[in-house]
Design a protein around this motif. Structure first.
Motif, PDB file in Angstrom:
ATOM      1  N   LEU A 281      47.497  53.380  29.380  1.00 22.09           N
ATOM      2  CA  LEU A 281      46.248  53.543  28.621  1.00 22.09           C
ATOM      3  C   LEU A 281      45.115  53.970  29.532  1.00 22.09           C
ATOM      4  N   SER A 282      45.049  53.373  30.723  1.00 21.22           N
ATOM      5  CA  SER A 282      44.010  53.711  31.690  1.00 21.22           C
ATOM      6  C   SER A 282      44.110  55.165  32.135  1.00 21.22           C
ATOM      7  N   THR A 283      45.348  55.619  32.352  1.00 26.26           N
ATOM      8  CA  THR A 283      45.580  56.993  32.811  1.00 26.26           C
ATOM      9  C   THR A 283      45.296  58.011  31.711  1.00 26.26           C
ATOM     10  N   LYS A 284      45.738  57.713  30.499  1.00 30.42           N
ATOM     11  CA  LYS A 284      45.616  58.660  29.392  1.00 30.42           C
ATOM     12  C   LYS A 284      44.224  58.697  28.772  1.00 30.42           C
ATOM     13  N   ILE A 285      43.621  57.519  28.617  1.00 31.16           N
ATOM     14  CA  ILE A 285      42.354  57.442  27.884  1.00 31.16           C
ATOM     15  C   ILE A 285      41.150  57.245  28.800  1.00 31.16           C
ATOM     16  N   GLY A 286      41.357  56.506  29.871  1.00 26.13           N
ATOM     17  CA  GLY A 286      40.251  56.170  30.754  1.00 26.13           C
ATOM     18  C   GLY A 286      40.037  54.671  30.784  1.00 26.13           C
ATOM     19  N   LEU A 287      38.951  54.223  31.378  1.00 24.07           N
ATOM     20  CA  LEU A 287      38.639  52.813  31.603  1.00 24.07           C
ATOM     21  C   LEU A 287      39.597  52.246  32.663  1.00 24.07           C
ATOM     22  N   THR A 288      39.254  51.108  33.196  1.00 25.18           N
ATOM     23  CA  THR A 288      40.078  50.502  34.236  1.00 25.18           C
ATOM     24  C   THR A 288      41.264  49.760  33.625  1.00 25.18           C
ATOM     25  N   VAL A 289      42.231  49.473  34.470  1.00 28.47           N
ATOM     26  CA  VAL A 289      43.403  48.714  34.007  1.00 28.47           C
ATOM     27  C   VAL A 289      42.961  47.341  33.506  1.00 28.47           C
ATOM     28  N   GLY A 290      42.045  46.714  34.242  1.00 31.23           N
ATOM     29  CA  GLY A 290      41.528  45.409  33.837  1.00 31.23           C
ATOM     30  C   GLY A 290      40.830  45.452  32.490  1.00 31.23           C
ATOM     31  N   SER A 291      40.127  46.556  32.214  1.00 34.45           N
ATOM     32  CA  SER A 291      39.455  46.715  30.916  1.00 34.45           C
ATOM     33  C   SER A 291      40.480  46.736  29.790  1.00 34.45           C
ATOM     34  N   TRP A 292      41.606  47.397  30.028  1.00 39.47           N
ATOM     35  CA  TRP A 292      42.652  47.455  28.999  1.00 39.47           C
ATOM     36  C   TRP A 292      43.369  46.115  28.854  1.00 39.47           C
ATOM     37  N   VAL A 293      43.441  45.359  29.953  1.00 39.36           N
ATOM     38  CA  VAL A 293      43.976  43.994  29.859  1.00 39.36           C
ATOM     39  C   VAL A 293      43.145  43.199  28.858  1.00 39.36           C
ATOM     40  N   ILE A 294      41.823  43.359  28.955  1.00 36.92           N
ATOM     41  CA  ILE A 294      40.903  42.641  28.067  1.00 36.92           C
ATOM     42  C   ILE A 294      41.007  43.158  26.634  1.00 36.92           C
TER      43      ILE A 294
ATOM     44  N   ILE B  30      41.522  37.303  33.647  1.00 38.19           N
ATOM     45  CA  ILE B  30      42.690  38.088  34.080  1.00 38.19           C
ATOM     46  C   ILE B  30      42.284  39.547  34.293  1.00 38.19           C
ATOM     47  N   GLY B  31      41.521  40.110  33.345  1.00 32.55           N
ATOM     48  CA  GLY B  31      41.064  41.492  33.480  1.00 32.55           C
ATOM     49  C   GLY B  31      40.221  41.693  34.725  1.00 32.55           C
ATOM     50  N   PHE B  32      39.295  40.759  34.973  1.00 35.47           N
ATOM     51  CA  PHE B  32      38.449  40.833  36.172  1.00 35.47           C
ATOM     52  C   PHE B  32      39.298  40.736  37.431  1.00 35.47           C
ATOM     53  N   SER B  33      40.268  39.817  37.432  1.00 38.67           N
ATOM     54  CA  SER B  33      41.118  39.622  38.601  1.00 38.67           C
ATOM     55  C   SER B  33      41.927  40.877  38.921  1.00 38.67           C
ATOM     56  N   VAL B  34      42.515  41.496  37.897  1.00 36.61           N
ATOM     57  CA  VAL B  34      43.308  42.718  38.109  1.00 36.61           C
ATOM     58  C   VAL B  34      42.441  43.825  38.694  1.00 36.61           C
ATOM     59  N   ASP B  35      41.255  44.036  38.140  1.00 36.02           N
ATOM     60  CA  ASP B  35      40.358  45.085  38.649  1.00 36.02           C
ATOM     61  C   ASP B  35      39.870  44.776  40.060  1.00 36.02           C
ATOM     62  N   PHE B  36      39.617  43.493  40.347  1.00 33.58           N
ATOM     63  CA  PHE B  36      39.172  43.099  41.689  1.00 33.58           C
ATOM     64  C   PHE B  36      40.210  43.481  42.732  1.00 33.58           C
ATOM     65  N   TRP B  37      41.456  43.105  42.489  1.00 31.51           N
ATOM     66  CA  TRP B  37      42.510  43.410  43.453  1.00 31.51           C
ATOM     67  C   TRP B  37      42.852  44.891  43.479  1.00 31.51           C
ATOM     68  N   LEU B  38      42.858  45.534  42.308  1.00 31.23           N
ATOM     69  CA  LEU B  38      43.296  46.926  42.202  1.00 31.23           C
ATOM     70  C   LEU B  38      42.242  47.905  42.696  1.00 31.23           C
ATOM     71  N   LEU B  39      40.959  47.629  42.416  1.00 27.97           N
ATOM     72  CA  LEU B  39      39.893  48.586  42.714  1.00 27.97           C
ATOM     73  C   LEU B  39      39.043  48.229  43.928  1.00 27.97           C
ATOM     74  N   VAL B  40      39.049  46.951  44.302  1.00 27.77           N
ATOM     75  CA  VAL B  40      38.208  46.528  45.422  1.00 27.77           C
ATOM     76  C   VAL B  40      39.024  46.266  46.681  1.00 27.77           C
ATOM     77  N   VAL B  41      40.063  45.471  46.556  1.00 25.80           N
ATOM     78  CA  VAL B  41      40.831  45.054  47.737  1.00 25.80           C
ATOM     79  C   VAL B  41      41.915  46.063  48.120  1.00 25.80           C
ATOM     80  N   LEU B  42      42.697  46.514  47.150  1.00 25.39           N
ATOM     81  CA  LEU B  42      43.868  47.350  47.454  1.00 25.39           C
ATOM     82  C   LEU B  42      43.745  48.786  46.926  1.00 25.39           C
TER      83      LEU B  42
END
Length: 201
Positions: free
Chosen positions: A39-52, A81-93
């Motif tokens: 969903l993130s790749t096709k539509i946009g928004l972050t992975v964490g946003s789609w988790v939410i 959970i959404g915040f955690s995924v985005d934190f690790w995916l976009l900030v740390v790794l």
């Protein structure tokens, strides 16, 4: 109460880290995570946003299945959970990539273990469950299916959607689908004992 909140927050944070490792392994993420990435790749928004977003949709779907009211307190779990995924995916790794297959395998295995530890920790607290876990419970309650069948139905639905959205599906997806449950059950025993010990202090 402090121990309960601590287990809840650390559990969800570790769960997000595990999800990120399985995505970064690039061997196939879990069905729901593959859907969120697609969903993130096709539509946009972050992975964490789609988790939410998916979590909120499932929250209302669960209420419809059991003919009850949405468990609005689950919003806290979804947001964390959404915040955690985005934190690790976009900030740390964000710029971290595994090139060698051996590192990808370790990343996948490590991700599964961290997800299992995180789930085992946050479930101890009896706070509202992740809507994905609640979907399994809702199908069980409404249609009297056993938990394995209920879980499989949810995973297959997510997998089909992820496939059409070209999410990261691969051998890792199969491994996660079949191993995550038994590993959570195995890890839950020592985590539960530790939680009970801390509560008694």
């Amino acid at each position: 109460m402090k121990i309960r909140i601590l287990f809840y927050l650390i559990g969800l944070f570790l769960m997000g880290f595990g999800v990120t490792l399985t995505i970064k392994a690039d061997l196939g993420a879990g069905a729901w995570d593959a859907l969120n990435v697609g969903l993130s790749t096709k539509i946009g928004l972050t992975v964490g946003s789609w988790v939410i977003i998916i979590g909120i949709v499932l929250m209302f779907l669960n209420a419809f299945i059991v003919r009850g009211k949405p468990k609005l307190l689950a919003l806290a779990t979804i947001l964390l959970i959404g915040f955690s995924v985005d934190f690790w995916l976009l900030v740390v790794l964000e710029n971290f990539q595994f090139e060698l297959l051996i590192y990808k395998v370790f990343s996948l295995i490590g991700g599964i273990v961290f997800i299992a530890i995180g789930v085992a920790m946050y479930l101890q607290t009896k706070f509202p469950a992740n809507p994905i876990d609640q979907l399994m419970i809702s199908l069980h309650e409404r249609f009297h299916l056993n938990f394995m069948v209920s879980k499989t139905i949810g995973e297959v639905c997510a997998l089909i959607l992820a496939f059409f959205l070209q999410g990261p599906i691969g051998i890792g997806t199969i491994i996660i689908t079949f191993l995550i449950g038994p590993i959570i059950q195995y890890i839950n025993i020592p985590v539960s004992k530790r939680y009970e010990m801390l509560l008694k202090r």
